[in-house]
Design a protein around this motif. Structure first.
Motif, short mmCIF file in Angstrom:
data_model
loop_
_atom_site.label_atom_id
_atom_site.label_comp_id
_atom_site.label_asym_id
_atom_site.label_seq_id
_atom_site.Cartn_x
_atom_site.Cartn_y
_atom_site.Cartn_z
N ALA A 75 89.60 59.18 63.33
CA ALA A 75 90.08 60.55 63.15
C ALA A 75 89.44 61.22 61.94
O ALA A 75 89.42 62.45 61.83
CB ALA A 75 91.60 60.58 63.00
N MET A 76 88.92 60.42 61.02
CA MET A 76 88.32 60.98 59.81
C MET A 76 86.80 61.12 59.91
O MET A 76 86.14 61.49 58.95
CB MET A 76 88.68 60.11 58.60
CG MET A 76 90.16 60.09 58.28
SD MET A 76 90.83 61.74 57.97
CE MET A 76 90.11 62.08 56.36
N HIS A 77 86.25 60.83 61.08
CA HIS A 77 84.80 60.96 61.26
C HIS A 77 84.38 62.43 61.10
O HIS A 77 84.91 63.31 61.77
CB HIS A 77 84.39 60.46 62.64
CG HIS A 77 82.93 60.60 62.92
ND1 HIS A 77 81.98 59.82 62.30
CD2 HIS A 77 82.24 61.45 63.74
CE1 HIS A 77 80.78 60.17 62.72
NE2 HIS A 77 80.91 61.15 63.60
N GLY A 78 83.46 62.67 60.21
CA GLY A 78 82.98 64.03 59.98
C GLY A 78 83.90 64.89 59.16
O GLY A 78 83.77 66.12 59.15
N ALA A 79 84.86 64.27 58.46
CA ALA A 79 85.83 65.05 57.68
C ALA A 79 85.14 65.82 56.56
O ALA A 79 84.17 65.35 55.95
CB ALA A 79 86.89 64.11 57.10
N ALA A 80 85.67 67.02 56.28
CA ALA A 80 85.15 67.85 55.18
C ALA A 80 85.75 67.37 53.87
O ALA A 80 86.98 67.28 53.74
CB ALA A 80 85.50 69.31 55.43
N LYS A 81 84.92 67.08 52.89
CA LYS A 81 85.38 66.54 51.61
C LYS A 81 85.29 67.62 50.53
O LYS A 81 84.31 68.35 50.46
CB LYS A 81 84.56 65.31 51.23
CG LYS A 81 84.64 64.19 52.27
CD LYS A 81 83.87 62.97 51.84
CE LYS A 81 83.84 61.91 52.95
NZ LYS A 81 85.18 61.50 53.37
N LEU A 82 86.32 67.67 49.70
CA LEU A 82 86.40 68.70 48.67
C LEU A 82 86.02 68.16 47.30
O LEU A 82 86.35 67.02 46.96
CB LEU A 82 87.82 69.28 48.59
CG LEU A 82 88.36 69.98 49.83
CD1 LEU A 82 89.70 70.62 49.52
CD2 LEU A 82 87.38 71.01 50.35
N ASP A 83 85.36 69.00 46.52
CA ASP A 83 85.06 68.68 45.13
C ASP A 83 86.21 69.15 44.24
O ASP A 83 86.71 68.40 43.40
CB ASP A 83 83.75 69.36 44.72
CG ASP A 83 83.26 68.90 43.36
OD1 ASP A 83 83.79 67.91 42.84
OD2 ASP A 83 82.35 69.55 42.81
N TYR A 84 86.64 70.39 44.43
CA TYR A 84 87.76 70.93 43.65
C TYR A 84 88.29 72.18 44.34
O TYR A 84 87.70 72.67 45.31
CB TYR A 84 87.32 71.26 42.23
CG TYR A 84 86.27 72.35 42.12
CD1 TYR A 84 86.63 73.70 41.99
CD2 TYR A 84 84.91 72.04 42.13
CE1 TYR A 84 85.68 74.69 41.88
CE2 TYR A 84 83.95 73.03 42.03
CZ TYR A 84 84.33 74.35 41.90
OH TYR A 84 83.38 75.33 41.81
N PHE A 85 89.42 72.67 43.85
CA PHE A 85 89.93 73.96 44.30
C PHE A 85 90.24 74.80 43.08
O PHE A 85 90.37 74.28 41.97
CB PHE A 85 91.17 73.80 45.20
CG PHE A 85 92.37 73.21 44.52
CD1 PHE A 85 93.31 74.02 43.90
CD2 PHE A 85 92.57 71.84 44.52
CE1 PHE A 85 94.42 73.48 43.29
CE2 PHE A 85 93.69 71.28 43.91
CZ PHE A 85 94.61 72.10 43.29
N ALA A 86 90.35 76.10 43.28
CA ALA A 86 90.55 77.00 42.14
C ALA A 86 91.36 78.21 42.55
O ALA A 86 91.44 78.56 43.73
CB ALA A 86 89.20 77.44 41.58
#
Length: 210
Positions: free
Chosen positions: A87-98
């Motif tokens: 289910a996590m294949h190709g998941a978008a990964k975050l560096d940070y939020f603001a």
């Protein structure tokens, strides 16, 4: 979003999808359902409401936001979390939020530099619910009970995707709602930008991909 109080997931997902498009040049459909099902430990409550920032926090802690194709379709209901394995294949990964500072100029700059921005608004007046066209501004807002601009009155999360100006000089934000394409103008609204109508500039947020 249907009858599920998941507007916060559409704000969260929308700003990340915008980032993905800017990065890859391709449209990727990410999973609102994963946030509904899985981010309870961050303070969200599935179909009973949540916050975009808690969604970002779960994505960062959990290793990414899966695609709808990998995780499964939106259910309009709380489901069992299965954000692992395939289910996590190709998941978008975050560096940070603001958060964007609360002003028209800062929000315009963020839209130009980042893309779609998640915002919290007061969507309680019937005139908002039944909006169909034109610029939603303060005279319209006052007809059936004022659309409040204070942060404590926010009850709905939407995306601001752009801004513009009418021929008469009226400036507006372009708002994308999660109430289907049958609401407003194909799911969108023009909302006046000069008086912080409904609190648009109070608490804008966005996330940045790794």
């Amino acid at each position: 979003q249907g009858s599920c109080g998941s507007c916060w997931t559409f704000g969260t997902v929308g700003t990340i999808e915008g980032q993905l498009y800017r990065k890859t040049g391709e449209l990727h459909q990410l999973s609102e359902q994963a946030l509904v099902d899985c981010s309870w430990n961050m303070g969200n409550n599935g179909c009973d409401g949540g916050e975009d920032v808690f969604g970002y926090m779960w994505i960062m802690q959990g290793g990414g936001l899966p695609t709808t194709e990998a995780y499964g379709p939106y259910l309009n209901a709380d489901g069992m979390c299965h954000a692992d394995g395939d289910a996590m294949h190709g998941a978008a990964k975050l560096d940070y939020f603001a958060r964007v500072p609360p002003s028209v100029s800062f929000l315009k700059y963020a839209l130009a530099e980042v893309g779609p921005i998640s915002v919290s608004i007061d969507a309680t007046p019937p005139s908002f619910y039944y909006y169909a066209s034109g610029v939603y501004d303060s005279p319209m807002v006052g007809e059936d009970g004022e659309c409040k601009a204070d942060p404590g009155s926010s009850d709905h999360i939407v995306l601001i995707v752009g801004y513009g100006q009418e021929e008469d000089g009226t400036e507006y934000w372009i708002l994308r709602n999660s109430w289907s394409k049958y609401w407003g103008s194909e799911g969108y609204m023009k909302i006046a930008s000069d008086q912080n109508a409904c609190g648009v500039t109070n608490n804008p947020t966005f996330a940045v991909l790794k």
